[in-house]
Design a protein around this motif. Structure first.
Motif, short mmCIF file in Angstrom:
data_model
loop_
_atom_site.label_atom_id
_atom_site.label_comp_id
_atom_site.label_asym_id
_atom_site.label_seq_id
_atom_site.Cartn_x
_atom_site.Cartn_y
_atom_site.Cartn_z
N GLU A 258 35.67 46.91 46.60
CA GLU A 258 35.35 45.80 47.48
C GLU A 258 35.07 44.53 46.68
OE1 GLU A 258 31.93 44.62 50.78
OE2 GLU A 258 32.16 46.72 50.10
N TRP A 259 34.36 44.68 45.57
CA TRP A 259 34.06 43.52 44.74
C TRP A 259 35.33 42.86 44.21
CZ3 TRP A 259 29.57 45.42 41.07
CH2 TRP A 259 28.42 45.61 41.84
N LEU A 260 36.31 43.69 43.77
CA LEU A 260 37.54 43.14 43.17
C LEU A 260 38.58 42.77 44.21
CD1 LEU A 260 38.03 45.56 40.14
CD2 LEU A 260 37.11 43.24 40.12
N GLY A 261 38.36 43.17 45.46
CA GLY A 261 39.33 42.84 46.49
C GLY A 261 40.57 43.71 46.43
N LEU A 262 40.44 44.95 45.91
CA LEU A 262 41.58 45.86 45.82
C LEU A 262 41.79 46.53 47.17
CD1 LEU A 262 40.80 47.54 42.37
CD2 LEU A 262 42.61 45.87 42.85
N SER A 263 43.06 46.81 47.48
CA SER A 263 43.38 47.46 48.75
C SER A 263 43.26 48.97 48.67
CB SER A 263 44.80 47.08 49.17
OG SER A 263 45.74 47.47 48.17
N ALA A 264 43.37 49.51 47.44
CA ALA A 264 43.29 50.97 47.25
C ALA A 264 42.27 51.29 46.17
CB ALA A 264 44.66 51.54 46.86
N ALA A 267 44.35 51.62 40.96
CA ALA A 267 45.23 50.48 40.68
C ALA A 267 45.75 50.56 39.26
CB ALA A 267 44.47 49.17 40.90
N ASP A 268 46.86 49.87 39.01
CA ASP A 268 47.40 49.77 37.67
C ASP A 268 46.44 48.96 36.80
OD1 ASP A 268 49.26 47.90 35.73
OD2 ASP A 268 49.98 49.98 35.87
N ARG A 269 46.41 49.29 35.51
CA ARG A 269 45.48 48.61 34.61
C ARG A 269 45.71 47.10 34.59
NH1 ARG A 269 45.77 49.30 28.16
NH2 ARG A 269 47.62 48.06 28.62
N GLU A 270 46.95 46.70 34.60
CA GLU A 270 47.26 45.26 34.53
C GLU A 270 46.76 44.54 35.77
OE1 GLU A 270 48.27 43.75 31.87
OE2 GLU A 270 48.29 45.71 30.86
N GLU A 271 46.93 45.21 36.92
CA GLU A 271 46.43 44.60 38.16
C GLU A 271 44.91 44.45 38.09
OE1 GLU A 271 46.25 45.47 42.99
OE2 GLU A 271 47.38 46.80 41.64
N PHE A 272 44.27 45.44 37.51
CA PHE A 272 42.82 45.41 37.36
C PHE A 272 42.41 44.25 36.44
CE2 PHE A 272 38.91 46.69 35.20
CZ PHE A 272 38.11 47.05 36.26
N LEU A 273 43.11 44.11 35.29
CA LEU A 273 42.77 43.05 34.33
C LEU A 273 42.95 41.67 34.94
CD1 LEU A 273 44.29 44.45 31.01
CD2 LEU A 273 41.87 44.09 31.53
N GLN A 274 43.96 41.50 35.79
CA GLN A 274 44.23 40.19 36.37
C GLN A 274 43.08 39.71 37.25
OE1 GLN A 274 46.66 38.06 35.63
NE2 GLN A 274 47.30 39.59 34.08
N ARG A 275 42.27 40.65 37.69
CA ARG A 275 41.17 40.29 38.57
C ARG A 275 39.88 40.01 37.80
NH1 ARG A 275 42.41 41.51 43.98
NH2 ARG A 275 44.48 42.48 44.14
N ILE A 276 39.98 40.08 36.44
CA ILE A 276 38.83 39.75 35.59
C ILE A 276 39.09 38.39 34.95
CG2 ILE A 276 37.48 40.44 33.58
CD1 ILE A 276 38.31 43.32 34.10
N GLU A 278 38.75 35.11 32.44
CA GLU A 278 38.55 34.89 31.01
C GLU A 278 37.16 34.26 30.80
OE1 GLU A 278 40.17 35.96 28.68
OE2 GLU A 278 42.26 36.20 29.26
N PRO A 279 36.53 34.46 29.64
CA PRO A 279 37.04 35.19 28.46
C PRO A 279 36.81 36.70 28.52
CG PRO A 279 34.90 34.30 27.96
CD PRO A 279 35.20 33.87 29.38
N TYR A 280 36.31 37.22 29.64
CA TYR A 280 35.95 38.64 29.72
C TYR A 280 37.19 39.54 29.77
CZ TYR A 280 31.60 36.36 30.97
OH TYR A 280 30.49 35.55 30.96
N ARG A 281 38.30 39.00 30.34
CA ARG A 281 39.52 39.80 30.44
C ARG A 281 39.98 40.26 29.06
NH1 ARG A 281 44.27 36.58 32.83
NH2 ARG A 281 42.83 36.53 34.61
N HIS A 282 39.99 39.36 28.08
CA HIS A 282 40.44 39.69 26.73
C HIS A 282 39.51 40.72 26.08
CE1 HIS A 282 42.21 39.26 22.79
NE2 HIS A 282 41.01 39.01 22.27
N LYS A 283 38.21 40.55 26.26
CA LYS A 283 37.24 41.47 25.67
C LYS A 283 37.42 42.88 26.23
CE LYS A 283 33.64 38.04 24.66
NZ LYS A 283 32.24 37.63 24.92
N VAL A 284 37.66 42.99 27.54
CA VAL A 284 37.85 44.31 28.17
C VAL A 284 39.12 44.96 27.64
CG1 VAL A 284 38.31 45.50 30.34
CG2 VAL A 284 36.54 43.73 30.24
#
Length: 299
Positions: A258-264, A267-276, A278-284
């Protein structure tokens, strides 16, 4: 075979010694001469050498006989080849010894119950140790040997297997047993298998058991910990997620989805990263790659 007259010892020495095997000659001669002296029945087993040199097992037996006037007349008896009988008997004994040895050396508990009263015919040290007993239980009915089992389901199950001929499989079954003077609960994986004779009639039940108490307790503790953690997470309104290093997919809790707004929930890792952002996306992403080098799943 008839022996008459005085020269019995001479006859024995001259005509028999070359037939009877050397290792059996002394005891056979002593039994025969003792019977002659006492004018009593004799019966002895020995090995004899045939004309072809083969050694065979024989049985010789006889009794004194008397004439019409009651005078001792000699001995009448027989000698028969029982080599096949002895060989079969020895084979059975050897087979039993091999079975006993196999059971004793087994890394799991094994025992054989026989008859309706489930007499303990054979049991290895491991199985006897499970019961908290010693070797004196061999030959006793199960309920007499391990009275702590009364009121527990095992005797009924054994009777069921004995009467129906159907194997029973027990998985992590609790048993209350008395060890070191204290009754405690232990858990076992076990199999009750009906044993049949050559005619197909059931005469016993084979019990093969493994003590899985430590595993069961560990599993219970793990489940308790998981439930406690789940309760703490829910109480603190936290969210959780899991990364599968092989499929590169993310599985989220409902709250995190619910926090990330995912429908399922997955999810694929890349889809997950796109919802984080920056600069936290790179660190994750860097942290994931670092953990994946060690084959670990990120939680």
């Amino acid at each position: 075979m008839i022996s008459q007259g005085c020269p019995t010892r001479n006859c024995w020495r001259e005509n028999v010694t070359w037939v009877i095997a050397e290792q059996d000659y002394k005891k056979t001669k002593e039994a025969y001469l003792k019977a002659l002296e006492q004018k009593s029945h004799f019966d002895v087993l020995f090995r004899a050498r045939k004309n072809n040199g083969q050694l065979i097992w024989c049985r010789a037996a006889g009794d004194p006989f008397y004439d019409a006037e009651g005078q001792y007349g000699g001995y009448a008896g027989f000698c028969m080849d029982i080599d096949e009988i002895i060989s079969v008997r020895q084979a059975v004994i050897e087979s039993q010894n091999q079975l006993t040895s196999m059971i004793q050396q087994s890394p799991v508990g094994i025992c054989l119950f026989t008859g309706l009263d489930m007499k303990i015919e054979i049991a290895n040290d491991i199985m006897i140790g499970y019961w908290g007993k010693d070797s004196s239980v061999i030959g006793l009915p199960m309920e007499e040997a391990v009275p702590e089992l009364r009121g527990q389901p095992f005797m009924d199950i054994l009777q069921q297997v004995y009467s129906t001929g159907e194997t029973y499989y027990g998985h992590s079954v609790p048993a209350n047993l008395k060890l070191n003077g204290k009754i405690s609960t232990y858990y076992f994986e076990f199999t009750y298998t009906p044993i049949r004779d050559s005619k197909g009639t059931i005469y016993g039940v084979m019990d093969i058991a493994i003590d899985v108490t430590d595993q069961v307790i560990a599993t219970k503790k793990l489940e308790e910990t998981r439930m406690a953690l789940a309760g703490a997470i829910e109480l603190a309104e936290l969210s959780t997620w899991t990364l599968d290093a092989e499929t590169k997919t993310i599985t989220c809790s409902d709250r995190f989805k619910e926090w990330l707004g995912l429908s399922a929930g997955t999810a694929d890792r890349e889809e997950f990263l796109q919802r984080i952002s920056e600069p936290y996306r790179h660190k994750v992403a860097v942290a994931w790659k670092s953990r994946q080098r060690f084959g670990r799943t990120i939680l």
